[in-house]
Write a protein that holds these residues in place. Structure first.
Motif: not given
Length: 144
Positions: A19, A99, A110, A112-114, A116, A118
């Protein structure tokens, strides 16, 4: 008598590494420093220190993460924040879902995987839930 920490998170580290490499160049940390973080991610103008953890149960909200992983987040919080650095805590469930959380001085959010944000997910203040790692040690002592 030594404390065991369970099995090494081999699959979790591999998934996290995959990731992270989608976002930039990654340096994996193998030494005792992994107590604070497992990876250093280098992107454009930001260096991100990433700590990963496996969980036995799905914890779906930031308050639960703050409660369940106080020690790990406190260790990650010892990495100094600067205008060109960030700290992230990644949690892998038993089913393999992830997460991602950004750990700031007074907030955990929290993401996102990139990396950025949520949409519609507010940041959770760490005051009261977690002593920040980069504050005065006298003020950061826990209540119990």
């Amino acid at each position: 008598m030594g404390m065991t920490r369970g099995r090494r998170p081999v699959r979790a580290r591999k998934g996290a590494y995959d990731t992270a490499t989608k976002r930039g160049q990654v340096m994996e940390i193998y030494s005792d420093r992994s107590d604070h973080f497992h990876f250093i991610l280098f992107t454009g103008s930001l260096t991100t220190f990433i700590k990963i953890k496996r969980t036995r149960a799905k914890t779906s909200d930031t308050a639960g993460i703050l409660h369940d992983y106080q020690r790990e987040i406190r260790h990650l919080s010892r990495v100094p924040l600067t205008p060109v650095s960030a700290r992230e805590f990644w949690v892998r469930s038993p089913k393999g879902s992830w997460q991602f959380f950004r750990v700031e001085k007074d907030l955990v959010t929290e993401i996102q995987p990139d990396g950025s944000g949520l949409p519609g997910i507010p940041a959770t203040p760490v005051s009261g839930a977690l002593p920040a790692g980069d504050t005065d040690p006298e003020k950061a002592s826990s209540k119990g």
